[in-house]
Design an enzyme around this catalytic site. Structure first.
Site, PDB file in Angstrom:
ATOM      1  N   CYS A  25       0.909  -1.222   0.009  1.00 25.60           N
ATOM      2  CA  CYS A  25      -0.032   0.074   0.259  1.00 25.60           C
ATOM      3  C   CYS A  25       0.920   1.328   0.059  1.00 25.60           C
ATOM      4  O   CYS A  25       0.335   2.337   0.073  1.00 25.60           O
ATOM      5  CB  CYS A  25      -0.910   0.037   1.268  1.00 25.60           C
ATOM      6  SG  CYS A  25      -2.161  -1.227   0.978  1.00 25.60           S
ATOM      7  N   HIS A  75     -13.215   9.177  -7.684  1.00 26.80           N
ATOM      8  CA  HIS A  75     -12.364   9.470  -8.542  1.00 26.80           C
ATOM      9  C   HIS A  75     -11.215  10.457  -8.378  1.00 26.80           C
ATOM     10  O   HIS A  75     -10.622  11.121  -9.382  1.00 26.80           O
ATOM     11  CB  HIS A  75     -12.951   9.478 -10.038  1.00 26.80           C
ATOM     12  CG  HIS A  75     -13.548   8.237 -10.278  1.00 26.80           C
ATOM     13  ND1 HIS A  75     -15.079   7.756 -10.081  1.00 26.80           N
ATOM     14  CD2 HIS A  75     -12.993   7.196 -11.289  1.00 26.80           C
ATOM     15  CE1 HIS A  75     -15.153   6.601 -10.591  1.00 26.80           C
ATOM     16  NE2 HIS A  75     -14.140   6.389 -11.378  1.00 26.80           N
ATOM     17  N   GLU A 136     -13.200  -0.758   2.265  1.00 23.76           N
ATOM     18  CA  GLU A 136     -12.253  -0.636   1.149  1.00 23.76           C
ATOM     19  C   GLU A 136     -12.147  -1.845   0.264  1.00 23.76           C
ATOM     20  O   GLU A 136     -11.581  -1.657  -0.792  1.00 23.76           O
ATOM     21  CB  GLU A 136     -10.840  -0.044   1.800  1.00 23.76           C
ATOM     22  CG  GLU A 136      -9.856  -1.066   2.271  1.00 23.76           C
ATOM     23  CD  GLU A 136      -8.613  -0.207   2.835  1.00 23.76           C
ATOM     24  OE1 GLU A 136      -8.490   0.682   2.867  1.00 23.76           O
ATOM     25  OE2 GLU A 136      -7.699  -1.188   2.650  1.00 23.76           O
TER      26      GLU A 136
END
Length: 150
Positions: A25, A75, A136
């Site tokens: 990550c 986005h 998530e």
């Protein structure tokens, strides 16, 4: 009168990177987030009110969460403004990308804290934010409860 909880769910796509993290990550990547927003209050008892029987109109709750969270984070790519990612953020912005700089590491845990503040500030006085769940992945999520934070 009884207190009632109602929940509205939202979806949005957001990219991020965790600076200094020791796993995958640390790379820029994205998630298809699912946000569940639960509020608590008493149903309106005034029969002349068009929202009679509702704690809050789902449409009103949707408007708050869309304006404060979904429309902003969807986005977008989120970076901690206090890291070297600021250089990448500038490059992306210069190329027309939607970048959000925050003052925290953009983990689900920190994002859900940020979201709780944004939503609480917009709710009517008679309605309280009860909980948030920010998912998530299918198996990973962070939860915020008002009862844990007073």
């Amino acid at each position: 009168m009884s207190k009632i909880r109602i929940t509205k769910q939202f979806n949005f796509e957001t990219g991020h990177a965790l600076f200094g993290y020791d796993g995958k990550c640390k790379n820029v990547h994205g998630h298809s987030y699912k946000l569940s927003v639960t509020v608590i209050g008493e149903p309106i008892t005034d029969s002349s009110n068009v929202k009679f029987g509702m704690v809050i109109d789902f449409g009103d709750l949707k408007k708050i969460v869309k304006e404060e969270i979904v429309d902003i984070f969807d986005h977008a790519t989120v970076f901690n403004q206090n890291t070297p990612h600021i250089e990448l953020a500038k490059e992306l912005k210069d190329r027309g990308h939607h970048v959000i700089l925050v003052d925290y590491q953009p983990t689900s845990e920190n994002m859900v804290i940020d979201f709780s503040t944004k939503i609480k500030n917009r709710l009517p006085d008679t309605i309280k934010l009860f909980s948030l769940k920010l998912q998530e992945t299918e198996t990973s999520f962070a939860e915020w409860y008002a009862s844990d934070n007073f």
